[in-house]
Design an enzyme around this catalytic site. Structure first.
Site, PDB file in Angstrom:
ATOM      1  N   CYS A 183     -11.493  43.090   6.858  1.00 50.70           N
ATOM      2  CA  CYS A 183     -10.954  43.708   5.636  1.00 50.70           C
ATOM      3  C   CYS A 183     -11.885  44.614   5.102  1.00 50.70           C
ATOM      4  CB  CYS A 183     -10.532  42.710   4.523  1.00 50.70           C
ATOM      5  SG  CYS A 183      -9.580  43.466   2.966  1.00 50.70           S
ATOM      6  N   HIS A 188       9.071  53.423 -20.323  1.00 51.69           N
ATOM      7  CA  HIS A 188       9.524  54.830 -20.118  1.00 51.69           C
ATOM      8  C   HIS A 188       8.653  55.771 -20.511  1.00 51.69           C
ATOM      9  CE1 HIS A 188      12.435  58.037 -19.189  1.00 51.69           C
ATOM     10  NE2 HIS A 188      12.057  58.665 -20.412  1.00 51.69           N
TER      11      HIS A 188
END
Length: 453
Positions: free
Chosen positions: A42, A442
């Site tokens: 990794c 939003h």
């Protein structure tokens, strides 16, 4: 005894590091043996350097559309050699950090390759020659966490090709490349290389990409990659490679291609070389170490976890396995690793991320009449000015019998970040109504998951 430890860990990758540090925290005397750099796949040659390449590719794409935001840029000079060098420097820094973390945790690091000389003893092999030294250490328990390595097909000239490990060692990139494979590593590198200015041809053995992911998302990713300029060849197998580095002749059963390089992203296998598992009596089946749910091998004091077991080959899974093992053995804390809901991501362009069952899996498991699909596809606001780039696709898979959301899938920008948080709700058994009752934030992409009708 100075050379006797409560736990010897073979492999300083994600799982081995997690187990070693957690065991030491519980008071165990721990040694970790690693012949390569500390950090494992990794950190050294996988997730971390790959994500840095993704960021570099994204930065270039943003510059291309900067004019739509009133930013005029002239005389740009993209230098892949500098970029690749900077990525390697960051990996070197992280390697040093992980060495320091082990020292601070009280874990003794042996920079050598480990090889069994008995059920409780490990020979330390020279990290360069891999030849036996006079050093040997002993442990009450031994954990095998040596990970995996990329696999090359056995074809003429295969040695002329690169694996994913080799990609991070390149000083520069060729003008044209062939990428072989249809999995997440192949798709990620195809997108990275394409965005960095390389002409990419991707050869896929089967007829589709990412067969273990939701097929609708995979299909949309293929469409987006094609639109970006990647040339796909499905049902295609490379038969031979000839030429010299930088000037390769790649042959399939039906055509010949000229390429500056070829990347084999054709899978990975457990790294069992030189472990001498037969000396310790550890069972190996189909090239992987067999374990039970407690990560025990057939030998009572020898354990294995992570990619060497070839089950869930993901960094967070290996870390959790390592911590759970150390907690159970040295901390008296018994818990099982939850493999039922493992989020996954493909850092392609656009990203794919997923948690739970795909549409096909849900139908196969529950029957079509018991599965309800909700989806939303749209152009993200980040593309509203330059009006180019792939659309987002968000998808919920619902068990219509109890309205539980059993799958959450996304293709689009920030998909991995969004699915990480959605996985909490899925893991808690949230219903579609509970998604609907969640107030939207939003304007965001993620709000679509709580506004689908």
């Amino acid at each position: 005894m100075k050379d006797f430890f409560d736990l010897i860990v073979l492999g300083a990758g994600s799982g081995g590091l997690a187990a070693a540090k957690r065991a030491a925290r519980h008071g165990a005397r721990v040694a970790i043996v690693e012949g390569d750099r500390v950090g494992g796949t990794c950190v050294i040659r996988g997730c971390v350097p790959k994500k840095l390449l993704v960021y570099g590719a994204l930065f270039r794409k943003q510059l291309e559309v900067a004019s739509s935001y009133g930013v005029e840029i002239g005389g740009l000079n993209f230098q892949n050699n500098i970029f690749l060098s900077n990525v390697r420097n960051e990996v070197d820094r992280l390697n040093r950090l992980h060495v320091d973390f082990l020292a601070n945790a009280g874990v003794e690091l042996f920079q050598a390759w480990g090889s069994f000389s008995g059920q409780n003893s490990i020979d330390l092999l020279d990290s360069n020659s891999k030849k036996p030294s006079l050093n040997k250490i002993h442990g009450k328990r031994i954990l095998i966490a040596v990970g995996g390595r990329p696999w090359r097909p056995e074809i003429p000239g295969a040695s002329l090709g690169w694996t994913s490990d080799d990609m991070f060692l390149q000083e520069d990139l060729p003008e044209k490349m062939v990428v072989v494979g249809g999995g997440f590593i192949a798709c990620e590198f195809s997108c990275i290389l394409n965005s960095l200015g390389v002409k990419v041809s991707q050869f896929v053995r089967s007829s589709s990409l990412l067969r273990s992911f939701d097929s609708e998302l995979s299909s949309h990713l293929e469409h987006s990659m094609r639109e970006s300029g990647i040339d796909f060849h499905f049902d295609t197998v490379v038969s031979s490679i000839d030429g010299c580095p930088g000037d390769l002749i790649v042959k399939t059963s039906s055509a010949t291609f000229l390429s500056g390089g070829i990347l084999f992203a054709t899978g990975r296998k457990p790294f069992l070389d030189n472990l001498n598992l037969n000396v310790a009596g550890v069972d190996v089946h189909n090239g992987r170490i067999e374990i039970n749910k407690m990560h025990e091998t057939n030998v009572p004091n020898i354990y294995a976890l992570g990619d060497v077991t070839d089950r869930w080959n993901l960094t967070p899974v290996a870390i959790d396995e390592g911590r759970a093992l150390a907690d159970r053995i040295f901390g008296g804390i018994c818990r099982d690793v939850n493999y039922q809901l493992v989020p996954r991501a493909v850092f392609s362009d656009p990203e794919i991320a997923t948690i739970g069952l795909s549409e096909v899996q849900a139908i196969e498991s529950l029957g079509a009449s018991n599965v309800q699909i909700y989806r939303s596809m749209f152009r993200p606001m980040s593309q509203s000015l330059h009006k180019s780039g792939p659309k987002c696709l968000l998808k919920l898979v619902v068990d219509s019998r109890d309205e539980k959301v059993i799958g959450c899938h996304m293709l689009g920008e920030h998909a991995a970040e969004i699915i990480q948080m959605a996985s909490i709700a899925i893991g808690m058994g949230a219903t579609k109504k509970e998604f609907d009752n969640t107030m939207a934030l939003h304007p965001t992409i993620a709000e679509e998951f709580v506004t689908m009708a």
